[in-house]
Design a protein around this motif. Structure first.
Motif: not given
Length: 290
Positions: A196-204, A229-245
């Protein structure tokens, strides 16, 4: 108090009864004013409020209780979705892991919606969603031979209580856990490789299309500690990670409480051709997010 039930809640409004692994929910208390009875909970409880319901007590004295509760630190990264919110991650390529996993906590009152969707360049995808209160995991392969594996896990999960989900993938089998229930599932070899190279959370999963604009296909509720896989996605989003939209996200879980409003209403009645006017008081319950 010689016997009691233990209830817990994270809102103070919706309560759940704690039960041991053997299904017994009653706890024994002490029989005098000096002895100490200690209970170590077999299953972890995450709560802000505790409530004890007395079942029995010493009839020779007065009902009473002294209690101490011991816990441990708990770290929570929460995000809420309105049905039009979304969180998209684009992952950097990494070596294939021997054991892969996805875990999250969720709560909602809506019985349908996509919690998480991940896909890759090879056409393999995985979707976790609610369907009429049932938690469903879908594995799809859109290669030369389109194939879908649908696994129905648990039901009645749209009760506004937190539920825990974990999927562990290793070779050709999955370990699936929902709350206290665990299943082992054999999967076809075509699903053994996750890239997987793309993850969508909460959306279609169909992002940017007309389907993704339909709110009934998106998740409406709260997610906590979403880990891929060890990536805390919500934490990364809160930190304005460049891979998060991010789209219309709120990093807290609002609670609905009923606000009571009393209104005085003037009512005019016609009785025997005579106008009679009097006042009535009406009670109005208004749900408010806090």
């Amino acid at each position: 108090m010689t016997a009691y039930l233990l209830m817990f809640s994270d809102t103070g409004h919706n309560w759940r009864q704690y039960r041991q692994e053997d299904g017994i929910g009653m706890f024994s208390g002490n029989t005098n004013a000096d002895s100490v009875v200690q209970h170590k909970l077999q299953q972890t409880v995450i709560a802000r409020y505790l409530r004890l319901i007395p079942l029995d007590w010493n009839t020779n004295g007065r009902i009473g209780l002294r209690i101490e509760a011991y816990g441990c630190p708990y770290y929570s990264d929460v995000v809420s979705f309105t049905g039009r919110s979304s969180l998209l991650f684009r992952l950097s390529p990494k070596p294939t892991m021997v054991k892969q996993s996805i875990s999250l906590n969720f709560k909602t009152l809506k019985n349908s919606g996509t919690l998480l969707h991940a896909d890759g360049l090879s056409g393999h995808s995985i979707t976790l969603e609610l369907e009429k209160g049932k938690l469903v995991l879908r594995l799809m392969n859109s290669g030369n031979h389109h194939f879908v594996l649908k696994i129905i896990l648990c039901s009645l999960l749209d009760d506004q209580h937190w539920h825990h989900f974990v999927v562990e993938h290793q070779s050709t089998h999955l370990n699936l856990t929902v709350d206290k229930s665990t299943r082992w599932v054999q999967i076809p070899s075509k699903f053994s490789h996750w890239d997987h190279d793309q993850i969508s959370v909460g959306a279609d999963p169909v992002l940017g299309s007309q389907r993704s604009a339909q709110p009934n296909r998106n998740f409406h509720g709260c997610l906590e500690n979403v880990i891929y896989n060890g990536l805390h996605l919500v934490y990364l989003a809160k930190q304005s990670d460049h891979g998060a939209y991010l789209l219309l996200l709120c990093f807290e879980c609002p609670q609905k409480v009923n606000l009571t409003i009393y209104l005085t209403i003037s009512v005019t009645l016609v009785k025997n051709w005579t106008h009679v006017q009097h006042k009535q008081t009406a009670r109005l319950l208004v749900p408010v997010n806090t």
